[in-house]
Design a protein around this motif. Structure first.
Motif, PDB file in Angstrom:
ATOM      1  N   PRO A   1     -14.057  -8.973  -6.668  1.00  0.00           N
ATOM      2  CA  PRO A   1     -12.647  -8.888  -6.244  1.00  0.00           C
ATOM      3  C   PRO A   1     -12.451  -9.370  -4.813  1.00  0.00           C
ATOM      4  O   PRO A   1     -11.464 -10.035  -4.503  1.00  0.00           O
ATOM      5  N   GLU A   2     -13.420  -9.042  -3.931  1.00  0.00           N
ATOM      6  CA  GLU A   2     -13.301  -9.474  -2.527  1.00  0.00           C
ATOM      7  C   GLU A   2     -13.314 -10.992  -2.418  1.00  0.00           C
ATOM      8  O   GLU A   2     -12.536 -11.582  -1.674  1.00  0.00           O
TER       9      GLU A   2
ATOM     10  N   LEU B   1      -9.966 -12.389  -3.547  1.00  0.00           N
ATOM     11  CA  LEU B   1      -8.907 -12.234  -2.538  1.00  0.00           C
ATOM     12  C   LEU B   1      -9.129 -13.193  -1.370  1.00  0.00           C
ATOM     13  O   LEU B   1      -8.182 -13.772  -0.833  1.00  0.00           O
TER      14      LEU B   1
ATOM     15  N   TRP C   1      -1.961  -7.217  -3.057  1.00  0.00           N
ATOM     16  CA  TRP C   1      -2.084  -7.770  -1.723  1.00  0.00           C
ATOM     17  C   TRP C   1      -0.999  -8.837  -1.597  1.00  0.00           C
ATOM     18  O   TRP C   1      -0.882  -9.720  -2.464  1.00  0.00           O
TER      19      TRP C   1
ATOM     20  N   ILE D   1      -5.264  -7.408  -9.061  1.00  0.00           N
ATOM     21  CA  ILE D   1      -6.520  -7.292  -9.827  1.00  0.00           C
ATOM     22  C   ILE D   1      -6.255  -6.246 -10.905  1.00  0.00           C
ATOM     23  O   ILE D   1      -6.102  -5.053 -10.610  1.00  0.00           O
TER      24      ILE D   1
END
Lengths: 267, 169
Positions: B20-21, B24, B64, B73
């Motif tokens: 996920p990081e 993003l 975000w 997500i």
């Protein structure tokens, strides 16, 4: 009129093949029924709910070796007890689908119950309703070791690289050097709950689809079962080949017989 | 045949394709904005449930946001296990969709660009349906369905973040 010896031995072979075909066919019938039924069921796993139906038969669960671990770790928060049973997590006796063990700790914080598990913080309402599952993208520190409440009433996480505090909405995290906090610690699991959870764990461990799939492939009996189904498949092939061959032989001899009769009827 | 499918499928089971990081990071060119949350209550909860065919697991969803772009997500079960999907939405429609983790034994083909590229620029109709047709993949019907649902949900939630003050930032 006597038959030619070659014709006689061929007729004997044919008759013997008929008998073999019949007996092999009868013995293969069990496999045909079993493979057809399991195959049909597997084609409709979704509509038959086979993927969400779990086997409760003790002997079958024993056969698959599904056993709850001897040691259960529990954490008390608010009025509930959160217990990890292998990879499953329960709130009292209720399975929490959205949380995977191991548990790091559980605390009551503001209106939430916060469950810290491997790499995740799960926010529940006091009634146990899921609010949010927060992962690393949500800022949850890597390598969580403990969860607690500081003397100032903030939520703290002790992780591999330090101690972190978050805001009331769990949106921002910041690292601090030192903190005085009450950390979540393990509690004893009452024996009655242990018994209930061990039964529940086993009851959630084996989907019906797995059993039907293993019946279909023979894996339910291990490697020997797979070989058995392989052997059955070869028998089916032999039956198909011998069946077609016997049918064609019979057809050609019937034709020959008909032609012979027609010749005899001619004036 | 079933065995062959299973053997092929297990190669890809439990695969995490992108964290996920990383997603993003890629979506926001290295500067990930602060997160916000949208609470699923009232009409938002009702419409989200209608889109998915069941209530979303949880009472709030994190996102975000950066100007008119938001990243989400989300997870949805394909057949029995959740598919984790990253989506970027702007006011024009869906900008990007990525499969971050696929845990099912079948249907993993949905992660390839030949399928996900169809979603680029797609929007929502007034009935919260996708405004363009998506070609399915044989043998991946449930995964395709899950991705279509999540696309609709992300587009809908994005529109709500643009309307509502009950979210941050």
């Amino acid at each position: 009129m006597t038959r030619h010896p070659k014709h006689k031995s061929r007729a004997k072979l044919l008759r013997s093949l008929y008998i073999w075909h019949r007996y092999i066919g009868l013995s293969a019938a069990l496999f045909v029924i079993m493979l057809s039924m399991t195959g049909l069921a597997l084609n409709h796993t979704e509509s038959l709910d086979m993927d969400s139906t779990y086997v409760q038969t003790e002997s079958l669960l024993d056969w698959y070796g599904i056993q709850a671990p001897d040691k259960l770790s529990s954490y008390a928060a608010d009025t509930a007890l959160f217990t990890a049973v292998s990879e499953q997590v329960f709130r009292n006796a209720e399975l929490l689908d959205d949380i995977t063990a191991p548990l790091v700790g559980v605390i009551a914080y503001q209106e939430f119950i916060v469950v810290a598990s491997l790499g995740h913080l799960t926010l529940l309402s006091r009634d146990g309703e899921l609010i949010e599952n927060i992962g690393s993208a949500g800022g949850v520190p890597a390598g969580m070791q403990a969860i607690g409440i500081t003397t100032d009433g903030a939520l703290a996480i002790r992780a591999a690289h330090g101690v972190y505090l978050t805001d009331e909405s769990f949106l921002e995290w910041h690292e601090i050097d030192t903190v005085e906090a009450t950390w979540s610690t393990q509690s004893d699991t009452p024996p009655e709950l242990v018994r209930v959870l061990r039964t529940a764990y086993r009851g959630n461990g084996l989907p019906l689809e797995r059993v039907v799939l293993d019946l279909h492939s023979g894996r339910i009996l291990g490697n020997a079962g797979v070989w058995l189904v392989d052997a059955a498949a070869i028998v089916f092939l032999l039956l198909a080949i011998s069946g077609v061959w016997l049918w064609s032989r019979r057809r050609s001899s019937a034709r020959a017989h008909r032609r012979k009769m027609e010749r005899q009827d001619e004036p | 045949m079933i065995l062959i499918l299973l053997q092929v499928g297990t190669t890809f089971a439990d695969d995490a394709y992108q964290s996920p990081e990383e997603f993003l990071h890629e979506a926001f060119k290295d500067i990930t904005p602060d997160p916000g949350v949208i609470w699923l209550k009232g009409d938002v909860k009702g419409t989200s449930s209608e889109i998915l065919g069941h209530p979303y697991p949880g009472l709030r969803i994190r996102y975000w946001g950066d100007g008119d772009r938001t990243a989400w997500i989300l997870e949805e079960i394909g057949k029995v296990k959740p598919i984790t999907v990253g989506l970027v939405v702007n006011d024009e429609g869906l900008e990007k969709i990525r499969i971050l983790a696929f845990r099912e034994s079948r249907g993993w083909e949905v992660r390839y660009p030949f399928f996900t590229d169809q979603f680029t620029g797609i929007g929502l109709t007034d009935n919260h349906e996708l405004d363009q047709a998506i070609d399915g993949i044989s043998g991946a019907t449930l995964s395709v369905r899950a991705l279509k649902k999540l696309s609709r949900l992300a587009l809908y939630l994005h529109s709500q973040t643009r309307l509502s003050n009950d979210t941050t930032p």
